[in-house]
Structures are given as structure tokens and as C-alpha cells.
Scaffold this motif. Structure first.
Motif, short mmCIF file in Angstrom:
data_model
loop_
_atom_site.label_atom_id
_atom_site.label_comp_id
_atom_site.label_asym_id
_atom_site.label_seq_id
_atom_site.Cartn_x
_atom_site.Cartn_y
_atom_site.Cartn_z
N GLY A 1 -8.58 -2.88 -2.81
CA GLY A 1 -7.13 -2.43 -3.48
C GLY A 1 -6.88 -2.49 -5.15
O GLY A 1 -7.67 -3.10 -5.32
N TYR B 1 -7.54 2.87 -1.90
CA TYR B 1 -7.39 1.82 -0.40
C TYR B 1 -8.56 1.66 -0.01
O TYR B 1 -9.30 3.42 0.97
N SER C 1 0.65 -1.27 0.30
CA SER C 1 0.27 -0.01 -0.28
C SER C 1 0.98 1.44 0.62
O SER C 1 0.77 2.15 1.14
#
Ligand code: BTN
Length: 252
Positions: free
Chosen positions: A140, A67, A60
Motif C-alpha cells: 500500500g 493498493y 484505503s
């Protein structure tokens, strides 16, 4: 589905976080505190403990990916594969509309381009109370990354919208995802056949020889169809088989 259960993108509360552990965790924390509403979207700039299926990590990088985790409080429980399917289709619609036209679904929760992962879905529930079901649908999407860490690539190939030639921003991706997601979640109740058919097409495996793995066995055959009620429908050498979707661990 009541009117209150419908997801209207403009009315979904967007709860913006900086760098957090995991947006799924933030959504569960709000559920626990009693502040969560149906359709809340937890969005983070980055995650320190982004989670994938089976204990995997979701890389991430701050500012480079979308996200997000959506809280769903339907009147009646969803089946777990149904929510993963709706999330997968919402993500697939989004990345295709943003230019990744060769993206497809990979069972059960990946969006890939030539086997390189572009997006992932993590649908979760904790201590499900059938009278007051609550779910967190985490998504995601890799947006503007131009490279990925070697340890991630050692596990599996990854790609981003930027690497597929798209100039889309994280904000563009967010706006589009919430629109498509609301349509797909709506189909869970109103038009599951459409969702099932689109999901099957999205897998790009209809009519193909596939191997489906469950925790018990591996079944090989031609993929004839897929439905939430009837499961995966295969023509094997020994006749037709139907495997409940929640049993299927991998398909390819
Ligand atoms: C997978 O590919 O196994 C699922 C990946 C899901 C990643 C998203 S990013 C937003 C949300 N928060 C998490 O911790 N995971 C999901």
C-alpha cells in the motif's frame, strides 16, 4: 530461477478491482480457485478491510492510494523476511523516484518519512506447501491523500506522496512500482547481497546504536550489518551478536 519465474512488468497480468475487502484477500481467493498465475497483480480503487501487520487496518481511501497484491509462485520457498525486504525495497525505490527523497525503511515493513508512514508491505502465505510455494505480496502506498482520519493519526503519523510535494498519480506509482518490484524480486535469487546491502542502507541505521526487540529479549548495540543467512549483526557491550531476521520484531 527459471525464465518463467522472472517478473517481467509488461507481462504481469493486472487484475483491476473496484472497492474490495482487501487485495491480499482477492489474490488468495484466486489462488484457492486455481486461477492465479505467477506475477498476477490485484489492484483496487479502494479497500474496506485493508490489512496491515499484527491485525492493523490499512486506511484505503478510494482513488487516493495504490493498493496492490502480487502473486508469487517461485520454484522454491522464500524466507519470509526476504520477501518483505524485496517488497520494502521496491516501494522505497518507487517513492524516492517520485520525489519522496527522504523516505527510508523502518523495520520490518514500513516506508516512512520522518517517522510518518508513507507505505506498508504485507507478505503472506497460507498453508505453505514447500513443493508448490505460493505467496501474496501486498503493498500500500499513500499517493494523493491530503489528510488522514484522526483515529489513524492517533495510532501513528501518516503521510502521502502529495504531502511530500509530489504530483505523481496512482497510475504513475503503479507503473513504477511494478518495474522496481520485478528487479528486487529478481535480486532475491540472483543478487541477494545487493538486496541486503540496499536494505541496510535504506534503514539508515548502519553504524548506529540500535535496540532490536525479539519476542524473547531486547538487544542493544551498534548495527554492523544484516544478511538473510546471517541475520542482524550487532556489536553489543558483551560482544558481537547475530539475531535471525525472522526473530526481530522491531529495530530502531
Ligand atoms: C503494514 O503497514 O502493516 C502493511 C500494510 C499493507 C497494506 C497493503 S494495501 C494492499 C494490500 N492489501 C491489504 O489488505 N494489505 C496490503
Amino acid at each position: 530461477m527459471t525464465l518463467e519465474e522472472t517478473l517481467v512488468p509488461g507481462r504481469m497480468r493486472r487484475l483491476r478491482h473496484g472497492i474490495v475487502d482487501s487485495t491480499n484477500e482477492r489474490a488468495f481467493a484466486a489462488l484457492q480457485e486455481g486461477t492465479a498465475q505467477h506475477g498476477d497483480v490485484h489492484l483496487a480503487v479502494g479497500q474496506t478491510s485493508g490489512r496491515g501487520r499484527q491485525g492493523r487496518t490499512w486506511w484505503s481511501e478510494p482513488g487516493a492510494g495504490l493498493y496492490c497484491s502480487v502473486v508469487l509462485l517461485p520454484g522454491a520457498p522464500y524466507s519470509p523476511p526476504a520477501l518483505t525486504m524485496a517488497g520494502g525495497m521496491g516501494a522505497l525505490d518507487t517513492v524516492r523516484a517520485l520525489g519522496a527523497v527522504r523516505a527510508r525503511l523502518k523495520w520490518p515493513n514500513d516506508v516512512v518519512v520522518h517517522d510518518a508512514k508513507l507505505a506498508g508491505i504485507l507478505a503472506e502465505t497460507r498453508g505453505l506447501d514447500p513443493k508448490r510455494p505460493a505467496y501474496v505480496l501486498g503493498i500500500g502506498i499513500n499517493v494523493s491523500q491530503t489528510s488522514f482520519p484522526a483515529e489513524l493519526l492517533a495510532e501513528r503519523d501518516a503521510t502521502s506522496l502529495r504531502l511530500r510535494g509530489s504530483q505523481a498519480s496512482v497510475q504513475d506509482t503503479e507503473d513504477l512500482l511494478l518495474q522496481y518490484l520485478s528487479l528486487r524480486v529478481d535480486q532475491l535469487q540472483h543478487d541477494p547481497l545487493r538486496l541486503e546491502t540496499d536494505f541496510l542502507v535504506g534503514l539508515a541505521l548502519r553504524g548506529e546504536e540500535v535496540r532490536a526487540s525479539t519476542s524473547q529479549e531486547e538487544v542493544e548495540g551498534r548495527l554492523l550489518g544484516l544478511s538473510l543467512e546471517g541475520g542482524l549483526h550487532l556489536a553489543t557491550l558483551y560482544g558481537e551478536r547475530r539475531l535471525p531476521l525472522e526473530w526481530v520484531r522491531s529495530l530502531g
